[in-house]
Write an enzyme that holds these catalytic residues in place. Sequence first.
Site, PDB file in Angstrom:
ATOM      1  N   ARG A   1      -5.003 -10.937  -3.520  1.00 41.87           N
ATOM      2  CA  ARG A   1      -4.696 -10.024  -2.415  1.00 41.87           C
ATOM      3  C   ARG A   1      -5.510  -8.734  -2.516  1.00 41.87           C
ATOM      4  NH1 ARG A   1      -3.158  -4.834  -1.527  1.00 41.87           N
ATOM      5  NH2 ARG A   1      -1.749  -4.951  -3.324  1.00 41.87           N
ATOM      6  N   ASP A   2      -5.200  -7.901  -3.479  1.00 37.54           N
ATOM      7  CA  ASP A   2      -5.878  -6.610  -3.616  1.00 37.54           C
ATOM      8  C   ASP A   2      -7.367  -6.791  -3.879  1.00 37.54           C
ATOM      9  OD1 ASP A   2      -6.173  -3.876  -3.797  1.00 37.54           O
ATOM     10  OD2 ASP A   2      -5.377  -3.712  -5.821  1.00 37.54           O
TER      11      ASP A   2
ATOM     12  N   CYS B   1     -10.803   0.497  -3.885  1.00 36.16           N
ATOM     13  CA  CYS B   1     -10.104   1.235  -2.843  1.00 36.16           C
ATOM     14  C   CYS B   1     -11.082   1.643  -1.748  1.00 36.16           C
ATOM     15  CB  CYS B   1      -9.437   2.482  -3.416  1.00 36.16           C
ATOM     16  SG  CYS B   1      -8.610   3.471  -2.169  1.00 36.16           S
TER      17      CYS B   1
ATOM     18  N   ASN C   1     -10.565  -2.762  -9.370  1.00 31.05           N
ATOM     19  CA  ASN C   1      -9.430  -2.849 -10.272  1.00 31.05           C
ATOM     20  C   ASN C   1      -9.886  -3.154 -11.696  1.00 31.05           C
ATOM     21  OD1 ASN C   1      -6.982  -2.775  -8.450  1.00 31.05           O
ATOM     22  ND2 ASN C   1      -8.107  -4.438  -7.483  1.00 31.05           N
TER      23      ASN C   1
END
Length: 299
Positions: free
Chosen positions: A15-16, A241, A250
Amino acid sequence: MPMAEYVRVVEVGPRDGLQNEARQVPAAVKIELIERLGRAGLRTIEATSFVSPKWVPQMADAAEVLAGLQRAPGVSYPVLVPNLQGLERARQAGVTDEIAVFTAASDAFNRRNINASVDESLERLAPVVAQALAAGLRVRCYVSTALGCPYQGAVPLDEVVRVTRAVADMGCYEISLGDTVGVGTARAAREMYRACADAVGHERLAVHFHDTYGQALANVYACLEAGARVVDASVGGLGGCPYAQGASGNLATEDLVYMLHGLGCSTGIDLDALVDTAQWISGVLERPPASRLARARAR
C-alpha cells in the site's frame, strides 16, 4: 535491553510503497507481492487502500486485489480507509478483520493533505472508527509528522502526544508514530516514543520511520531501547512521501529485519525470502532496490 524478544514487523509496501507509483502496477503483481511477503513470514501486511481513485489512481483496483488474494493462515491484511465512504467500500469488498486510518500531528500537513486542521481531522475520524468497531473491525491509526513537518517544521511534542491519546481514546488498538519526512534523529525519536508510551502504553504503539537522511535504523534502535516492539517497514524501501521533497522512501523491511536478527530479536521472517521478494518487485518496477541489503546480495 533484553533483545531475545519478538518484534512484530508491519509490512506496508503493497500500500504505502506502491501508492505513488506513476505507472499502474497490475493487480496480479500486487497480489503476488502480498503472497510472497506472507510466505516470507510477515504476519501483518497492509494490502491496499480504499481512498478515492481520483486522488490515488494506483489503488483503484483495491477490491480486485482483495478478491484475488490467497489468504494465508495467521496473516492479517489491513486496508487503509480515509473516511466513511472508504469504510463502506472496504466492507463491500469483504474486509472483516482490520482497517487503518490516518491523521497528522501538524495542522499545516493536515490542511495540505486533507484540507482540515488537526482537530477537524480527529472529528472526521471519530465516526469512521466508531462504525468500524461496531462492525467488529480492529482499527489501527497512523499519526504522521511525529518528528517534523515539511510545511511548518518542528511539531511540538505535546501535540504528538495529544493526537496519540485522542485516537487511542477513540478505540484504535495501535497507533503508528510516523516520521513522514525522515528528519528525526535517535534522541528525538526516543523522547517522542517515551512521551507517547507514557500517555497510552507501549502495547498501543508502533513506529514508522522514513529514511530520507539515513536515520531510520538508528531511530528504530532508539525506540527499541525505549520499549517499542512493533515497527513498520516497506519491502525494498518502496514508497516515499509525496509531500516531502527528496524523501527517499520508507525504511526497507529487509534492512530492518537484518538489524533485528543481529540484535537477537525474533521476527518469524525468512530473511533470504524477503530479500528475494525485494529484488523481484524492484525488477518488476525496473529499478534497483532502495535497500542496502538487497543491493549487497544482488546476483
